[in-house]
Design an enzyme around this catalytic site. Sequence first.
Site, mmCIF file in Angstrom:
data_model
loop_
_atom_site.group_PDB
_atom_site.id
_atom_site.type_symbol
_atom_site.label_atom_id
_atom_site.label_comp_id
_atom_site.label_asym_id
_atom_site.label_seq_id
_atom_site.Cartn_x
_atom_site.Cartn_y
_atom_site.Cartn_z
ATOM 1 C CG HIS A 1 -1.903 1.136 1.236
ATOM 2 N ND1 HIS A 1 -3.251 0.932 1.455
ATOM 3 C CD2 HIS A 1 -1.769 2.481 1.050
ATOM 4 C CE1 HIS A 1 -3.892 2.085 1.403
ATOM 5 N NE2 HIS A 1 -3.001 3.058 1.164
ATOM 6 C CG HIS B 1 -0.837 6.997 -1.079
ATOM 7 N ND1 HIS B 1 -2.045 7.102 -1.715
ATOM 8 C CD2 HIS B 1 -1.077 6.319 0.079
ATOM 9 C CE1 HIS B 1 -2.990 6.518 -0.978
ATOM 10 N NE2 HIS B 1 -2.425 6.035 0.120
ATOM 11 N NE ARG C 1 0.467 11.874 -1.989
ATOM 12 C CZ ARG C 1 -0.564 11.356 -1.338
ATOM 13 N NH1 ARG C 1 -1.486 10.648 -1.971
ATOM 14 N NH2 ARG C 1 -0.674 11.520 -0.047
ATOM 15 C CG ASN D 1 -5.056 8.418 -3.310
ATOM 16 O OD1 ASN D 1 -3.990 7.929 -3.671
ATOM 17 N ND2 ASN D 1 -5.215 8.979 -2.121
ATOM 18 C CE LYS E 1 -7.697 1.916 -0.696
ATOM 19 N NZ LYS E 1 -6.659 2.912 -0.510
ATOM 20 C CG HIS F 1 -10.204 4.216 3.114
ATOM 21 N ND1 HIS F 1 -9.021 4.908 3.243
ATOM 22 C CD2 HIS F 1 -10.993 4.620 4.157
ATOM 23 C CE1 HIS F 1 -9.093 5.702 4.313
ATOM 24 N NE2 HIS F 1 -10.279 5.550 4.875
ATOM 25 C CG HIS G 1 -5.206 2.136 5.547
ATOM 26 N ND1 HIS G 1 -6.555 2.063 5.735
ATOM 27 C CD2 HIS G 1 -5.028 2.888 4.422
ATOM 28 C CE1 HIS G 1 -7.166 2.737 4.782
ATOM 29 N NE2 HIS G 1 -6.258 3.241 3.972
ATOM 30 C CG LEU H 1 -8.383 10.301 7.553
ATOM 31 C CD1 LEU H 1 -9.165 11.093 6.521
ATOM 32 C CD2 LEU H 1 -9.200 10.149 8.837
ATOM 33 C CG ASP I 1 -1.823 4.760 3.961
ATOM 34 O OD1 ASP I 1 -1.857 5.205 2.798
ATOM 35 O OD2 ASP I 1 -2.591 5.153 4.861
ATOM 36 C CG HIS J 1 -0.313 15.005 2.037
ATOM 37 N ND1 HIS J 1 -1.231 15.126 1.037
ATOM 38 C CD2 HIS J 1 -0.674 13.908 2.745
ATOM 39 C CE1 HIS J 1 -2.123 14.143 1.133
ATOM 40 N NE2 HIS J 1 -1.801 13.386 2.161
ATOM 41 C CB ALA K 1 -5.657 12.389 6.162
HETATM 42 C C1 NCD Z 1 -3.862 8.799 2.031
HETATM 43 C C2 NCD Z 1 -3.359 9.855 1.061
HETATM 44 O O1 NCD Z 1 -2.836 10.872 1.502
HETATM 45 O O2 NCD Z 1 -3.455 9.649 -0.150
HETATM 46 N N1 NCD Z 1 -4.034 9.400 3.315
HETATM 47 C C3 NCD Z 1 -4.104 8.780 4.499
HETATM 48 O O3 NCD Z 1 -4.360 9.446 5.490
HETATM 49 N N2 NCD Z 1 -3.901 7.487 4.622
HETATM 50 C C4 NCD Z 1 -5.114 8.180 1.516
HETATM 51 C C5 NCD Z 1 -5.512 6.923 2.221
HETATM 52 O O4 NCD Z 1 -4.868 5.893 2.082
HETATM 53 O O5 NCD Z 1 -6.508 6.959 2.967
HETATM 54 ZN ZN ZN Z 2 -3.357 4.973 1.497
#
Ligand code: NCD
Ligand code: ZN
Length: 407
Positions: free
Chosen positions: A112, A114, A116, A140, A199, A236, A274, A321, A350, A354, A366
Amino acid sequence: MRTTTTTTTTEHRITMLLLLRTKTASMSRAVFGARHNRTELETSSSSCYNDHHHHRRHRHQEDNTLRTTARYPLRQNGRRRRRCVASKIYSSSSSSSSMDDFLTITKPDDWHLHVRDGSKITSVVPHTARQFDRALIMPNLTPPVRTAEEAGTYRKLITEAAKETNARFEPHMTLYLTDETSEAIVEDAAKSGYVRGFKLYPAGATTNSSFGVTDVKRVMPALRKMAELGLILQVHGEVTHQTVDIFDCEARYIDEVLKPLLDEVKDLRVVMEHITTKNAADFVSTFPEDGRLAATITPQHVLLNRNALFKGGMRPHVFCLPILKREEHREAVLNAAVGTKSERFFLGTDSAPHPKGAKESACGCAGVFSAHAALNFYAMAFDSVGKLDKLEAGKNYGEMVDMTEKI
Ligand code: NCD
Ligand code: ZN
């Protein structure tokens, strides 16, 4: 916990020294450097740095996270690091390790992640590629990655960004399930060879989830097709009703959505992403069928409880989250990862970077960035219950996903 592995036997040596001395966890925040188009990493304490780009400059003030050694630039230098404590909520079971103590495990996968888009990809991917050979990339983005074709393009960018650090790094993809996901989209995904699943973001549940599913009933044809073609649903698992307390959203999702869904689409394999609660850990552990339901576990949810969000003030860098929960839930998730059904629990960081301004804001978003030291964080958590031996367990993503066969 299953740290699913590649077919290669590349070994990791993880130094234990700093963990065992300081017994603290330090989650980091990512800062997208506008000038250099790369990520700068700071620890939760603004005075400390743990970005390898800053390694030389800050040799003597690194944080107290574990560092991978040997092949990795994040080499700790034997000096005691300044304390940058996001939280100190557990006590380590070990106390006598020295610089010579290493943990050697087969290289795991991150199920899992991200990474970007745009220049951020090149900033963050190397952090993961340094520790892992494979990762499941979350879709996402804005706009989301909804088709196999879009995922193919995204995948190439990620592979390119990883190349210099780890030429073997292989992104596996999951597509963003929307109310409009058709059976044809699912068929194309299954044919692609690199899309592993879809997802499900309940609309409004988390970062960039506005395109998400408004009602599971609307995606039933797509879910049945996924079950037929062996694609995995990554969920999720949080309800989004405004009246439900944020700390209850995961437990409510299990009862209101997940149980009925697993009953209704009999062959669908599901990964609850998660997980953060005893409810989820128990639900996955006790699910009557093997190979149908699994969960990923992040480092923050086994290292931190919800106190970390408010330790000495508001801590936006540990806000994610599903939100951190009470201590009893942290313990239950960690126990599940090392318990008798540990083959149902997988490493999924996860890691969710950001921009600094988006985290440190009146409405901070989040996501916790952890890719720079993901394995080290897991090692800290497992060591806290004397179960480092459980960090390496499986050869693949289990009967659930069976990824290694495709490598
Ligand atoms: C994730 C994100 O920033 O893309 N944020 C998070 O709080 N985990 C999205 C997600 O996995 O919920
Ligand atoms: Zn995530």
